[in-house]
Scaffold this active site. Structure first.
Site, PDB file in Angstrom:
ATOM      1  N   HIS A   1      -4.762 -20.886   4.884  1.00  0.00           N
ATOM      2  CA  HIS A   1      -6.091 -21.439   4.642  1.00  0.00           C
ATOM      3  C   HIS A   1      -6.696 -20.921   3.342  1.00  0.00           C
ATOM      4  CE1 HIS A   1      -5.877 -23.258   8.563  1.00  0.00           C
ATOM      5  NE2 HIS A   1      -5.721 -22.081   9.139  1.00  0.00           N
TER       6      HIS A   1
ATOM      7  N   GLU B   1      -9.688 -26.059  -0.466  1.00  0.00           N
ATOM      8  CA  GLU B   1     -10.565 -25.541   0.580  1.00  0.00           C
ATOM      9  C   GLU B   1     -11.942 -26.126   0.317  1.00  0.00           C
ATOM     10  OE1 GLU B   1      -9.250 -24.059   3.018  1.00  0.00           O
ATOM     11  OE2 GLU B   1      -7.320 -23.693   2.073  1.00  0.00           O
TER      12      GLU B   1
END
Length: 547
Positions: A155, A20
């Protein structure tokens, strides 16, 4: 199959990696979280950590990932983990979804930390495209829906890395290990190619000179480039995308590639310039047509240069022009730089307004010799101005009309004729017959092109001088080897130019057919083509001037 048993059966260890980040630019943005699923003889191990990116996380990224600035504050920096992470990843097949993104970010972070890192890379997007060609989509959400994967979250780095491990396990329930191994070997060889491109997209490109065009979604033109080897140049875009921000953006947006071959490098340079101006690609900045063009003009009887526009002055034929500039500001900055270098007076040059007899700012700081206060004769200052401007002097078009530059390719049968007139490229054809037809309908010159001037100015001037020094030359062949004519990082002698002077078709003024309704008289004369007549031999025009 039991996950541990599958891990131990692998021919080589693998690491499924997800990151990320604070954004999509591997050069400027930073990593906020790393997730790794390591599989091999030891079984399956999972590892993840948050990282302090040392920069704010944009709000939309926080909303997407759930990782906030407060969560990463006080977490370790990448540099503190770099050596340990490199040891964990080294020697293992690096697996990621759209692997160019994750691998590019890690390469840059390792480089900043002073750690050398290199790995074989497997992109699961490309692997999915290869093994399931009939599927329309290959993103993580599509894989979850198609194979019933069980996400631990979305995510977040470790959750997404675990999805890739689940996808790998699912493949072994569908295909034999040997077939999967062959697919992996094929995809890893092409790991630098963007996953959106078909596997054979780059291999199908010619390894010859020409121009290539990158298209994105909706066939939006992204970029136009040129090379003497199209295939190798396109590959270089993709192999360096983790180092060049523009290449990274292109690799994320590209959907197809188109190539247009030319006989040689000169044709590729001319065609690239033409296409960029006509099509305005998203990622091309240089070679675009400017709305305005300016130059400094210093007449023989003048003491101060005047800024003139290409809309008012023909740059191809006007005398005493110096430099080309895309704006007034750039023109003034260039003249000011010359003034500083040559101790010229900015007031006398018109760059500064002072009262009569008052010193300019340069004189006060000892950068002007004092023509503004009468210490130096104006004529001497003007002579120094001319000497300073001489480095920027524009050469007028050295021919009576258009010309064709004959360029031969590596193959003796390949030839292009590039038609140029008054420093504007009009087009190219591949044979004398086609050139005859092209000359018969030459397009009009619409304006001075500074890019064509920079490309051909010195070479054509040298060609002209060479032709003047060769007595009795009736072939129209002008040869020159002017240095520095080809804009390349490594200067090399330019190939001789073969220049063929052309003649534009004859025109004459004749009354137009329509008449004015009120007076019944013919309207104003129009410029029309005067077709050659057999009884008028002077009207026959050869496409080449025999003399």
């Amino acid at each position: 199959m039991d996950p541990d048993a599958l891990a131990r059966s692998l021919p080589a260890p693998m690491v499924f990696v997800d990151l990320e980040t604070t954004g999509g630019n591997a050069l400027d943005d930073r990593i906020t979280e790393i997730g790794v699923v390591e599989v091999g003889p030891h079984g399956v191990e999972q590892w993840s950590t948050l990282l302090d990116p040392a920069e704010p996380i944009p709000p939309f990224i926080q909303q997407l990932t759930g990782i906030t600035n407060e969560m990463v504050r006080g977490q370790p920096s990448f540099e503190t983990l770099a050596h340990g992470l490199a040891e964990r990843l080294q020697g293992k097949l690096f697996v990621a979804h759209n692997a160019r993104f994750d691998y590019g970010f890690l390469k840059n972070e390792f480089r900043r930390a002073g750690v050398v890192f290199q790995a074989d890379v497997l992109c699961t997007v490309r692997l999915s495209r290869l093994l399931f060609p009939s599927a329309a989509r290959h993103g993580l959400d599509a894989l979850i829906a198609r194979f019933g994967l069980a996400p631990l979250g979305r995510h977040r780095a470790l959750a997404d890395a675990d999805l890739l491990w689940q996808f790998w396990q699912k493949l072994h329930t569908i295909y034999a290990p040997d077939l999967i191994g062959q697919a992996v070997q094929r995809v890893t060889k092409r790991s630098s190619q963007p996953p959106q491109l078909p596997d054979d997209a780059v291999d199908a490109l010619p390894n010859r000179p020409g121009v290539y065009l990158f298209y994105g979604e909706g066939d939006t033109l992204l970029y136009v480039g040129k090379s003497v080897d199209i295939r190798a140049r396109v590959r270089s875009h993709f192999s360096s995308d983790h180092q060049v921000a523009k290449d990274l953006r292109i690799s994320q947006e590209i959907r197809r590639v188109e190539a247009r071959r030319t006989a040689g490098e000169l044709g590729a340079l001319l065609l690239e310039s033409q296409l960029v101006k006509q099509l305005q690609p998203v990622h091309n900045r240089q070679l675009r047509r400017t709305a305005q063009l300016y130059s400094w003009q210093l007449a023989p009887d003048a003491d101060t240069p005047q800024l003139v526009s290409a809309k008012a002055v023909d740059f191809a034929s006007a005398k005493a022009l110096f430099g080309t500039f895309s704006s007034r500001t750039r023109a003034q900055s260039a003249l000011r730089a010359l003034a500083d270098e040559h101790r010229l007076c900015c007031a006398q040059l018109g760059l500064e307004t002072v009262g009569a007899g008052r010193p300019c700012f340069g004189y006060q700081v000892k950068r002007c010799d004092g023509v503004c206060v009468g210490k130096v004769p104006l004529a001497a200052h003007t002579e120094r101005v001319r000497e300073a401007l001489a480095t920027l002097q524009l050469h007028t078009w050295p021919y009576d009309g258009p010309i064709a530059i004959e360029e031969h390719g590596a193959d003796a049968t390949e030839v292009d004729y590039h038609v140029i007139d008054r420093w504007q490229y009009l087009g190219s054809v591949a044979s004398r017959e086609a050139l005859d037809a092209f000359v018969d309908t030459l397009p009009a010159v619409t304006g001075f092109d500074p890019d064509i001037y920079r490309l051909l100015g010195r070479r054509l001037a040298a060609s002209r001088q060479a032709s003047d020094s060769v007595a009795g030359d009736t072939t129209g062949t002008l040869c020159a080897a002017a240095e520095g004519a080809v804009p390349a990082p490594a200067r090399r002698p330019a190939a001789p130019l073969v220049v063929l002077p052309l003649s534009r078709p004859a025109f004459r003024l004749i009354p137009s057919e329509p008449t004015d309704a009120a007076s019944g008289k013919p309207t104003m004369a129009l410029l029309r083509r005067h077709h050659p007549r057999p009884e008028d031999p002077a009207q026959f025009r050869l496409p080449f001037d025999a003399h």
